[in-house]
Design a protein around this motif. Sequence first.
Motif, PDB file in Angstrom:
ATOM      1  N   ASN A  95       7.891  -3.990  17.243  1.00  0.00           N
ATOM      2  CA  ASN A  95       7.140  -2.844  17.333  1.00  0.00           C
ATOM      3  C   ASN A  95       7.411  -2.154  15.806  1.00  0.00           C
ATOM      4  O   ASN A  95       8.435  -1.536  15.680  1.00  0.00           O
ATOM      5  CB  ASN A  95       7.447  -1.804  18.286  1.00  0.00           C
ATOM      6  N   PHE A  96       6.654  -2.294  15.124  1.00  0.00           N
ATOM      7  CA  PHE A  96       6.765  -1.574  13.582  1.00  0.00           C
ATOM      8  C   PHE A  96       5.356  -1.247  13.302  1.00  0.00           C
ATOM      9  O   PHE A  96       4.295  -1.342  13.795  1.00  0.00           O
ATOM     10  CB  PHE A  96       7.374  -2.574  12.899  1.00  0.00           C
ATOM     11  N   SER A  97       5.202  -0.307  12.075  1.00  0.00           N
ATOM     12  CA  SER A  97       4.451   0.510  11.588  1.00  0.00           C
ATOM     13  C   SER A  97       4.153   0.038   9.893  1.00  0.00           C
ATOM     14  O   SER A  97       5.201   0.040   9.343  1.00  0.00           O
ATOM     15  CB  SER A  97       4.184   1.939  11.942  1.00  0.00           C
ATOM     16  N   VAL A  98       3.030   0.144   9.633  1.00  0.00           N
ATOM     17  CA  VAL A  98       2.658  -0.046   7.957  1.00  0.00           C
ATOM     18  C   VAL A  98       1.779   0.969   7.497  1.00  0.00           C
ATOM     19  O   VAL A  98       0.679   1.465   8.178  1.00  0.00           O
ATOM     20  CB  VAL A  98       1.999  -1.530   7.929  1.00  0.00           C
ATOM     21  N   ASP A  99       2.316   1.638   6.305  1.00  0.00           N
ATOM     22  CA  ASP A  99       1.368   2.514   5.828  1.00  0.00           C
ATOM     23  C   ASP A  99       1.253   2.508   4.326  1.00  0.00           C
ATOM     24  O   ASP A  99       1.842   1.596   3.897  1.00  0.00           O
ATOM     25  CB  ASP A  99       2.096   4.154   6.121  1.00  0.00           C
ATOM     26  N   ASN A 100       0.343   3.541   3.517  1.00  0.00           N
ATOM     27  CA  ASN A 100       0.283   3.356   2.331  1.00  0.00           C
ATOM     28  C   ASN A 100      -0.465   1.775   1.765  1.00  0.00           C
ATOM     29  O   ASN A 100      -0.017   1.568   0.741  1.00  0.00           O
ATOM     30  CB  ASN A 100       1.686   3.508   1.583  1.00  0.00           C
ATOM     31  N   ALA A 101      -1.357   1.265   2.636  1.00  0.00           N
ATOM     32  CA  ALA A 101      -2.049   0.190   2.339  1.00  0.00           C
ATOM     33  C   ALA A 101      -3.318   0.672   1.630  1.00  0.00           C
ATOM     34  O   ALA A 101      -3.739   1.756   1.950  1.00  0.00           O
ATOM     35  CB  ALA A 101      -2.184  -0.530   3.492  1.00  0.00           C
ATOM     36  N   LYS A 102      -3.780  -0.423   0.716  1.00  0.00           N
ATOM     37  CA  LYS A 102      -4.952   0.090  -0.075  1.00  0.00           C
ATOM     38  C   LYS A 102      -6.126  -0.569   0.963  1.00  0.00           C
ATOM     39  O   LYS A 102      -6.141  -1.197   1.641  1.00  0.00           O
ATOM     40  CB  LYS A 102      -5.065  -0.710  -1.500  1.00  0.00           C
ATOM     41  N   ALA A 103      -7.420   0.142   0.619  1.00  0.00           N
ATOM     42  CA  ALA A 103      -8.427  -0.075   1.548  1.00  0.00           C
ATOM     43  C   ALA A 103      -8.885  -1.541   1.006  1.00  0.00           C
ATOM     44  O   ALA A 103      -8.825  -1.984  -0.334  1.00  0.00           O
ATOM     45  CB  ALA A 103      -9.563   1.002   1.195  1.00  0.00           C
ATOM     46  N   ASP A 104      -9.375  -2.167   1.989  1.00  0.00           N
ATOM     47  CA  ASP A 104      -9.639  -3.433   1.996  1.00  0.00           C
ATOM     48  C   ASP A 104      -8.456  -4.617   1.621  1.00  0.00           C
ATOM     49  O   ASP A 104      -8.772  -5.773   0.945  1.00  0.00           O
ATOM     50  CB  ASP A 104     -10.726  -3.873   1.106  1.00  0.00           C
ATOM     51  N   GLN A 105      -7.241  -4.233   1.606  1.00  0.00           N
ATOM     52  CA  GLN A 105      -6.012  -4.881   1.405  1.00  0.00           C
ATOM     53  C   GLN A 105      -5.912  -6.032   2.421  1.00  0.00           C
ATOM     54  O   GLN A 105      -5.837  -5.482   3.511  1.00  0.00           O
ATOM     55  CB  GLN A 105      -4.972  -4.069   1.156  1.00  0.00           C
ATOM     56  N   ARG A 106      -5.484  -7.159   2.260  1.00  0.00           N
ATOM     57  CA  ARG A 106      -5.160  -8.350   3.140  1.00  0.00           C
ATOM     58  C   ARG A 106      -3.934  -8.596   3.049  1.00  0.00           C
ATOM     59  O   ARG A 106      -3.628  -9.001   1.978  1.00  0.00           O
ATOM     60  CB  ARG A 106      -6.290  -9.476   3.172  1.00  0.00           C
ATOM     61  N   SER A 107      -3.183  -8.543   4.119  1.00  0.00           N
ATOM     62  CA  SER A 107      -1.822  -8.820   4.025  1.00  0.00           C
ATOM     63  C   SER A 107      -1.310 -10.057   5.028  1.00  0.00           C
ATOM     64  O   SER A 107      -2.280 -10.001   6.114  1.00  0.00           O
ATOM     65  CB  SER A 107      -0.969  -7.638   4.258  1.00  0.00           C
ATOM     66  N   ILE A 108      -0.198 -10.765   4.892  1.00  0.00           N
ATOM     67  CA  ILE A 108       0.127 -11.588   5.956  1.00  0.00           C
ATOM     68  C   ILE A 108       1.501 -11.164   6.344  1.00  0.00           C
ATOM     69  O   ILE A 108       2.384 -11.184   5.428  1.00  0.00           O
ATOM     70  CB  ILE A 108       0.042 -12.990   5.480  1.00  0.00           C
ATOM     71  N   PHE A 109       1.720 -11.165   7.837  1.00  0.00           N
ATOM     72  CA  PHE A 109       3.024 -10.805   8.410  1.00  0.00           C
ATOM     73  C   PHE A 109       3.617 -12.041   9.129  1.00  0.00           C
ATOM     74  O   PHE A 109       2.743 -12.458   9.764  1.00  0.00           O
ATOM     75  CB  PHE A 109       3.027  -9.621   9.116  1.00  0.00           C
TER      76      PHE A 109
END
Length: 284
Positions: free
Chosen positions: A41-55
């Motif tokens: 259970n975790f959260s992500v912030d401060n991402a750019k619009a349309d940014q694609r990330s892999i976790f």
Amino acid sequence: MGGMGMSYVSNLGRVDFAAEYDYDLFIRPDTCNPRSRLWFNFSVDNAKADQRSIFNLVNLHKSRNLFCEGLTPLVRSTSRPRWVRMPAESVYYYQSEQHRGHNILSFAMCFDVEQDVYQFALTFPYSYARLQAFLQLHDAKRLTCYWRHTLAYTVMKRRCDVLTITSPHNYKGPVQAMAEARGAAVEASTKVLPTTSLRDDEEDDEPVPIPLGGGRVPRRVVVVMARVHGGESPASFIVQGERQKERQTETETERRPGLGSWPFRPLESSQRTENSVLKRSMIN
């Protein structure tokens, strides 16, 4: 990296930068159970619009789990607070040679709203705050067939509650019940069984029954327990639903003193809860 930050609500312990917009996540094990590493259970912030990330969750302790059957993580954001399952085409569960052959859960996420905070979880969280609010509603009703007391405290000094649903004729407080149990044990250990004379060819095969002292009658008890760690939060929802169902029959319980008892343990020894938010900047 666009200045993306990652914070944990419950149990994300470490984040490694694997490549651009590619992150390896390490789950903190449960307290006193270092091999239990599955729920997250975790959260992500401060991402750019349309940014694609892999976790990539890289230290899961079970190779066979529901991810093999198509289970996908939950996700929500501040602008869309309803939990939804991620699409199966964005989630991969596989053996990774880069991680010494360990089974890895990878999922891709495209962040569409820059101001949002995104939260990911294995299953629907059931917070400690939600539990206490639910129990306080029951406490305020002062029901005659409902008792609540503390069984123990977690390592974070949170109380583990036990709810007993039964007729007032059946209920005994924990101190009184413990004292009577000790007295019954002493009585049973000191009771002398009646002796009978047997012939040489007879064998004493059948035990001599010992009646309960004081005319006590054994009663049926149904014990309902919820989760033992944060990954079993659906069990807490089930216990809450069962308790709400029992509220409809509380008047029947009051009228029938012969009914047994229903001890509930709504949240069992969950030392880290979703309500305990400890925000930490993991990636600069």
